[in-house]
Design a protein around this motif. Structure first.
Motif, PDB file in Angstrom:
ATOM      1  N   GLN A 214       0.817  -1.230   0.000  1.00  8.77           N
ATOM      2  CA  GLN A 214       0.000   0.000   0.000  1.00  8.77           C
ATOM      3  C   GLN A 214       0.845   1.271   0.000  1.00  8.77           C
ATOM      4  O   GLN A 214       0.313   2.364  -0.019  1.00  8.77           O
ATOM      5  CB  GLN A 214      -0.866   0.029   1.251  1.00  8.77           C
ATOM      6  CG  GLN A 214      -1.891  -1.069   1.290  1.00  8.77           C
ATOM      7  CD  GLN A 214      -2.955  -0.762   2.320  1.00  8.77           C
ATOM      8  OE1 GLN A 214      -3.043   0.334   2.844  1.00  8.77           O
ATOM      9  NE2 GLN A 214      -3.780  -1.731   2.596  1.00  8.77           N
ATOM     10  N   PHE A 215       2.175   1.120   0.093  1.00  9.65           N
ATOM     11  CA  PHE A 215       3.041   2.301   0.141  1.00  9.65           C
ATOM     12  C   PHE A 215       3.293   2.846  -1.257  1.00  9.65           C
ATOM     13  O   PHE A 215       3.246   2.108  -2.244  1.00  9.65           O
ATOM     14  CB  PHE A 215       4.398   1.947   0.782  1.00  9.65           C
ATOM     15  CG  PHE A 215       4.317   1.571   2.243  1.00  9.65           C
ATOM     16  CD1 PHE A 215       3.290   2.033   3.049  1.00  9.65           C
ATOM     17  CD2 PHE A 215       5.289   0.755   2.815  1.00  9.65           C
ATOM     18  CE1 PHE A 215       3.231   1.685   4.394  1.00  9.65           C
ATOM     19  CE2 PHE A 215       5.230   0.404   4.159  1.00  9.65           C
ATOM     20  CZ  PHE A 215       4.194   0.867   4.947  1.00  9.65           C
ATOM     21  N   LYS A 220       8.717   2.845  -0.644  1.00  6.85           N
ATOM     22  CA  LYS A 220       9.328   1.539  -0.945  1.00  6.85           C
ATOM     23  C   LYS A 220      10.829   1.704  -1.170  1.00  6.85           C
ATOM     24  O   LYS A 220      11.640   0.902  -0.690  1.00  6.85           O
ATOM     25  CB  LYS A 220       8.668   0.922  -2.180  1.00  6.85           C
ATOM     26  CG  LYS A 220       7.249   0.444  -1.916  1.00  6.85           C
ATOM     27  CD  LYS A 220       6.625  -0.140  -3.166  1.00  6.85           C
ATOM     28  CE  LYS A 220       5.206  -0.593  -2.894  1.00  6.85           C
ATOM     29  NZ  LYS A 220       4.486  -0.981  -4.102  1.00  6.85           N
ATOM     30  N   LYS A 221      11.217   2.787  -1.879  1.00  4.93           N
ATOM     31  CA  LYS A 221      12.646   3.034  -2.128  1.00  4.93           C
ATOM     32  C   LYS A 221      13.379   3.285  -0.806  1.00  4.93           C
ATOM     33  O   LYS A 221      14.498   2.828  -0.588  1.00  4.93           O
ATOM     34  CB  LYS A 221      12.820   4.280  -3.027  1.00  4.93           C
ATOM     35  CG  LYS A 221      12.971   3.938  -4.500  1.00  4.93           C
ATOM     36  CD  LYS A 221      13.018   5.165  -5.365  1.00  4.93           C
ATOM     37  CE  LYS A 221      14.389   5.835  -5.426  1.00  4.93           C
ATOM     38  NZ  LYS A 221      14.399   7.001  -6.323  1.00  4.93           N
ATOM     39  N   TYR A 222      12.712   4.029   0.079  1.00  2.00           N
ATOM     40  CA  TYR A 222      13.306   4.317   1.386  1.00  2.00           C
ATOM     41  C   TYR A 222      13.548   3.017   2.156  1.00  2.00           C
ATOM     42  O   TYR A 222      14.609   2.819   2.756  1.00  2.00           O
ATOM     43  CB  TYR A 222      12.397   5.260   2.188  1.00  2.00           C
ATOM     44  CG  TYR A 222      12.822   5.400   3.620  1.00  2.00           C
ATOM     45  CD1 TYR A 222      14.036   5.990   3.945  1.00  2.00           C
ATOM     46  CD2 TYR A 222      12.029   4.904   4.654  1.00  2.00           C
ATOM     47  CE1 TYR A 222      14.455   6.093   5.270  1.00  2.00           C
ATOM     48  CE2 TYR A 222      12.433   5.000   5.972  1.00  2.00           C
ATOM     49  CZ  TYR A 222      13.647   5.590   6.281  1.00  2.00           C
ATOM     50  OH  TYR A 222      14.057   5.680   7.588  1.00  2.00           O
ATOM     51  N   LEU A 223      12.561   2.114   2.095  1.00  2.00           N
ATOM     52  CA  LEU A 223      12.709   0.845   2.822  1.00  2.00           C
ATOM     53  C   LEU A 223      13.849   0.013   2.238  1.00  2.00           C
ATOM     54  O   LEU A 223      14.601  -0.639   2.971  1.00  2.00           O
ATOM     55  CB  LEU A 223      11.389   0.068   2.794  1.00  2.00           C
ATOM     56  CG  LEU A 223      10.314   0.682   3.689  1.00  2.00           C
ATOM     57  CD1 LEU A 223       8.965   0.007   3.480  1.00  2.00           C
ATOM     58  CD2 LEU A 223      10.725   0.587   5.161  1.00  2.00           C
ATOM     59  N   ASP A 224      13.996   0.062   0.910  1.00  2.00           N
ATOM     60  CA  ASP A 224      15.128  -0.660   0.288  1.00  2.00           C
ATOM     61  C   ASP A 224      16.441  -0.074   0.794  1.00  2.00           C
ATOM     62  O   ASP A 224      17.370  -0.804   1.132  1.00  2.00           O
ATOM     63  CB  ASP A 224      15.081  -0.540  -1.248  1.00  2.00           C
ATOM     64  CG  ASP A 224      13.883  -1.262  -1.826  1.00  2.00           C
ATOM     65  OD1 ASP A 224      13.321  -2.112  -1.115  1.00  2.00           O
ATOM     66  OD2 ASP A 224      13.493  -0.957  -2.977  1.00  2.00           O
ATOM     67  N   THR A 264      -0.852   5.723   2.823  1.00  2.00           N
ATOM     68  CA  THR A 264      -1.024   4.400   2.194  1.00  2.00           C
ATOM     69  C   THR A 264      -2.236   4.491   1.270  1.00  2.00           C
ATOM     70  O   THR A 264      -2.957   5.497   1.287  1.00  2.00           O
ATOM     71  CB  THR A 264      -1.287   3.298   3.251  1.00  2.00           C
ATOM     72  OG1 THR A 264      -2.542   3.572   3.890  1.00  2.00           O
ATOM     73  CG2 THR A 264      -0.184   3.253   4.302  1.00  2.00           C
ATOM     74  N   THR A 265      -2.488   3.438   0.517  1.00  2.00           N
ATOM     75  CA  THR A 265      -3.646   3.526  -0.383  1.00  2.00           C
ATOM     76  C   THR A 265      -4.960   3.576   0.414  1.00  2.00           C
ATOM     77  O   THR A 265      -5.918   4.200  -0.006  1.00  2.00           O
ATOM     78  CB  THR A 265      -3.662   2.334  -1.377  1.00  2.00           C
ATOM     79  OG1 THR A 265      -3.392   1.146  -0.646  1.00  2.00           O
ATOM     80  CG2 THR A 265      -2.621   2.500  -2.459  1.00  2.00           C
TER      81      THR A 265
END
Ligand code: AFP
Length: 332
Positions: A214-215, A220-224, A264-265
């Motif tokens: 939902q991000f 998502k890039k930050y989490l990677d 989030t969505t």
């Protein structure tokens, strides 16, 4: 041993504000007293028949546990009866609360009676969060929702109580952040963490990664990034996520780290509440040398338009929050 009770500390703090009338001191003491009442029930939660759902949903559409209702009632009654607050707002109530005898009050109280309530049944830390504002007008009898809808930067005090392995109350009046641990043998909160300063960087990141799908792409890039191997920047960070904001925030405040609840969505403006969660914790975080934003704007600068407004939240160690924000803004 020099034991300092929270009452004495609050009184000492008053000296830093020459114009203080003592009213705010009384208010903070009222909050500490209400916290003791809530604590008494929280630690007995498994023993008495107050576990489980009360059967209703709160104004956020979430299931309400009995202990939430209890904490809400206790705080409203214990604090409202003294006539020191002219108006109150609770995460559990749809609209504002006008306490009886409010004609003498010159402050507004906003609070989340029991944050992290889905953790109650499983013995995981929960907390009470509060925020205090001066009324905008002179006449307490005319106190209204406008007195509650002030920017976070207008807070005169904020704090939280965490009911965990021990019970700790943390507060600020804009002159540093101070923590007190409850000693049940004497029924007092005793100074245990004076002048809390949060580390500039930490080693923990706290986010509900189960919502990954939902991000947005930036999150998502930050989490990677945060999970990449790079010893020079202390990465990868470790995940710590309790699901009680107050507990996740408290750990990161002491050890360093970043808490992120992004859009989030399903929660386009994030899930957390500006008035009851983000503002008080942002005030405390900044006072401890940390940073709190919605990914773009300083939390404390946001002009609220409704009591139950939600906001994305990036909060914690200054450097860590800055990096998370840069990803959110597409700068990385
Ligand atoms: P509850 O009070 O319903 O348990 O919600 C807790 C909370 O508002 C906050 O304390 C947590 O950080 C956050 O929600 C957890 O939300 P997710 O379950 O979506 O991660």
């Amino acid at each position: 041993m020099n034991l300092v009770t929270i009452e004495r500390h609050i009184l000492e703090q008053q000296k830093h504000f020459p114009d203080a009338t003592g009213e705010l001191t009384d208010l903070l003491n009222d909050v500490a007293f209400a916290a003791k009442l809530v604590r008494r029930e929280v630690v007995r939660a498994g023993l008495v028949d107050i576990l489980g759902f009360a059967g209703g949903t709160n104004v956020q559409g979430e299931e309400v546990k009995k202990l939430d209702l209890f904490a809400n009632e206790k705080i409203i009654n214990a604090i409202g009866q003294h006539g020191r607050f002219a108006v109150m707002g609770s995460e559990e109530n749809d609209g504002i609360i006008i306490p009886p005898k409010n004609e003498t009050g010159s402050y507004a109280l906003l609070f989340d009676p029991l944050d992290g309530s889905s953790n109650i049944d499983v013995n995981v830390s929960v907390g009470t969060i509060f925020s205090i504002y001066k009324l905008k007008g002179e006449d307490p009898c005319k106190a209204s929702i406008a007195d509650c809808l002030q920017r976070g930067s207008e807070q005169v005090a904020a704090g939280y109580v965490i009911y965990g392995s021990s019970v700790v109350m943390v507060y600020t009046t804009g002159n540093g952040v101070h923590g007190f641990t409850y000693d049940p043998t004497i029924g007092e909160f005793l100074l245990s963490h004076e002048n809390i300063v949060t580390p500039k960087t930490g080693k923990y990141y706290s986010i509900n990664e189960g919502s990954y799908a939902q991000f947005n792409e930036s999150t998502k890039k930050y989490l990677d990034y945060i999970k990449e191997e790079d010893p020079a920047t202390g990465r990868p960070y470790s995940t710590r996520y309790i699901g009680s904001l107050v507990a996740d925030f408290h750990r990161n405040l002491l050890t360093g780290g970043v808490f992120v609840y992004p859009p989030t969505t399903t929660h386009k403006n994030g899930k957390l509440r500006l008035m009851y969660e983000a503002n008080p914790l942002a005030f405390i975080c900044e006072q401890a040398g940390g940073r709190a934003t919605d990914g773009k704007n300083r939390i404390l600068d946001i002009q609220p338009s409704e009591l139950h407004q939600r906001t994305p939240l990036y909060i914690g160690s200054e450097d860590d929050v800055l990096i998370a924000e840069q990803f959110e803004q597409g700068l990385r």
